[in-house]
Scaffold this active site. Sequence first.
Site, short mmCIF file in Angstrom:
data_model
loop_
_atom_site.label_atom_id
_atom_site.label_comp_id
_atom_site.label_asym_id
_atom_site.label_seq_id
_atom_site.Cartn_x
_atom_site.Cartn_y
_atom_site.Cartn_z
N CYS A 1 63.15 -66.33 56.58
CA CYS A 1 62.41 -65.84 57.74
C CYS A 1 61.15 -65.05 57.38
CB CYS A 1 63.32 -64.97 58.60
SG CYS A 1 64.94 -65.70 58.83
N HIS B 1 62.04 -66.86 67.49
CA HIS B 1 61.91 -66.70 66.05
C HIS B 1 61.87 -68.06 65.35
CE1 HIS B 1 62.42 -65.39 62.01
NE2 HIS B 1 63.70 -65.11 62.01
#
Lengths: 384, 384
Positions: free
Chosen positions: B84, B333
């Site tokens: 991420c 996200h």
Amino acid sequence: MSKDVAIIGAGQSAFVRGYAGSIRELVFEAFREAVRDAGLTPGDIAASVVCSAPEYDKQRSPAGLLAEYLGLNPQPCFTVESLCSSGTTGLRVAYGLIKSGLHDIVVVIGFQKMSEITSAEAQERMGRGADIMWESPFGSTMPAYYAMHARAHFARYGTTEEDLALIRVKAGKYGKLNEKAVYRKEVSLEQVLNADTVAGPLKRFDCCANADGAGCLILAGADRAREMSPHPVWILGLGSASDSMTLSGRRSLDGLNCARVAAEQAYAMAGVGPQDIDVAEVHDCFTIAELMAYENLGFAAPGEGAGLIREGQTYLGGKIPVNVDGGLLSKGHPIGATGCSQVRTIVMQLRGQGGPVQVPGAAIGLVHNIGGVGIYGNVIILGR
Amino acid sequence: MSKDVAIIGAGQSAFVRGYAGSIRELVFEAFREAVRDAGLTPGDIAASVVCSAPEYDKQRSPAGLLAEYLGLNPQPCFTVESLCSSGTTGLRVAYGLIKSGLHDIVVVIGFQKMSEITSAEAQERMGRGADIMWESPFGSTMPAYYAMHARAHFARYGTTEEDLALIRVKAGKYGKLNEKAVYRKEVSLEQVLNADTVAGPLKRFDCCANADGAGCLILAGADRAREMSPHPVWILGLGSASDSMTLSGRRSLDGLNCARVAAEQAYAMAGVGPQDIDVAEVHDCFTIAELMAYENLGFAAPGEGAGLIREGQTYLGGKIPVNVDGGLLSKGHPIGATGCSQVRTIVMQLRGQGGPVQVPGAAIGLVHNIGGVGIYGNVIILGR
């Protein structure tokens, strides 16, 4: 010719079919050798760059896993990928991290464990390294793509299947001497020419094999390199270029434009030309790939690559010895590890540690590492 | 405080659930905006760094595909990954390529198209971003890992579910104003507290959502940046660190050590401290992650993060406004895109282009971007 960043340690695992351990252990073999070679401890390493193509092994984001296992927390780490040229992309990224002043010592770790999936699965994944919308759904595979390159070269320049076979014979001769290679047997011209066809004109011995393996390089800035290493090998030139992922988007198929462009950049940065290279490692995933490399790197004029191998000029003792470690054709091709292994071979040559395949007095060496079918091309020039 | 590399262009696609086009088109939305913002053409771009985690979309090696589609051949390109935090890892790598002198202008492209696979498949892949030998086979998932962090923080410092809920309420307030966010609704404290449990104490609104999206940043060296941009945003500080992939290898769970170490590095490089930051983007994949970030970045002392949100100090007008774009909790996200989106928000703020969420006179901003459950941590300090 600037000497800002050097390689101060290199290591490699044996390249094998069906490694029995995990990627941790596979990588550790190469890492231990490199760390010992450089004479340092993991705590000296400021950052790690892992080079690997995904989807061969189940573990995702290997950089984090390996940093923990190798004792490299809390130093930064991440993974880079440009398919089969990932290893030299990692070296380029590490060069940037060091020369920019962010880190003094960076380790580049390339690996692939391809044996966890079947050959057919590997083939499918390699296909998805090509364009999945316009090309791979129609059955394009790596051997098929390179076969098209071979046909184009044959058609334009009169290159023959025997020319390609001569390259495989050379690879066998040197692979026999490389104790880390998968294939350590000589093959005769007849064996190569009479083998089963994979994608005509490429036959079994014209193609490299999937393998499991790891390579590791430790890079340092000038001050640390001079202080820590009795024989730093300097990165004199770096070139990198790309070409369309779709082969239908290429202007011609008788060479790889990314290699030509990358070579020009690397020669310009190093201030040398093809005639100055003493020893070279080129990306011979297929025999035709080595032949095209002769031309794209300027060792031969366009169309004249076959002449070099016919005359034996890429053997030891010839004008420009190429792949004296047996190349991918003998060593096997564990994607992320390949570039690191190529660089390691040149590092050993420039230190005079080439053993039975040492090029006497080698002072400048070149690495040519290609990702996908000429999508990514990296050329690196190294010197003492 | 050196000003060697600047961001001269930033773009972002809308973040959405179930993008209908291909990754080419998704990335193009962000790329077009960044190129127009920087006032240049693809031919001006010397290299591209693509940031993406693999296995969400079928296409492998996206850098090659995108370079072709965006008109970036034959310039070099490759993919970087640190889960991420891939987007800010790409920025770090691009900084190295520029400051080392290899390139003058580099584009960083972060993207993820997660909707081609089901939620369950995404969960499984995220699990394999943890250690597949010792942890993920036992059912560890991202919400479960962060829930353990929350429990540890509660136990040690007396933080409560309501503290976490207050963070989600703030995210909703600002998300409503962000036209590129997936969720543009305010939520009440009661809604957050009464939502279904995902992994106790984390409930539905404590967790960000998977999304499809792309972000794009254009970086240039000092000379080109001053020449091309009326408002370059300088990279003043860069920090990056790692921690064990296995959570069982951590010393404590009430914070992320990689964020602490990366923050120290970034502050030292920029020559500033937490008190100098005017606006911050932190990695709020879960509400507890934002709360831990307050402490790990030094905005609050260890254990005192909850006080900041209780007092409203991380709202606009507070001591340190955090995630005024709604954060991951509102925006969604899309793994590889997230870091680029965070940096873009700070770039807009430092240019005074923050619109309804502008922090008056913002001169120094910070980005905190985490990969995996604290495996990778990047902290970036930007300034006018």
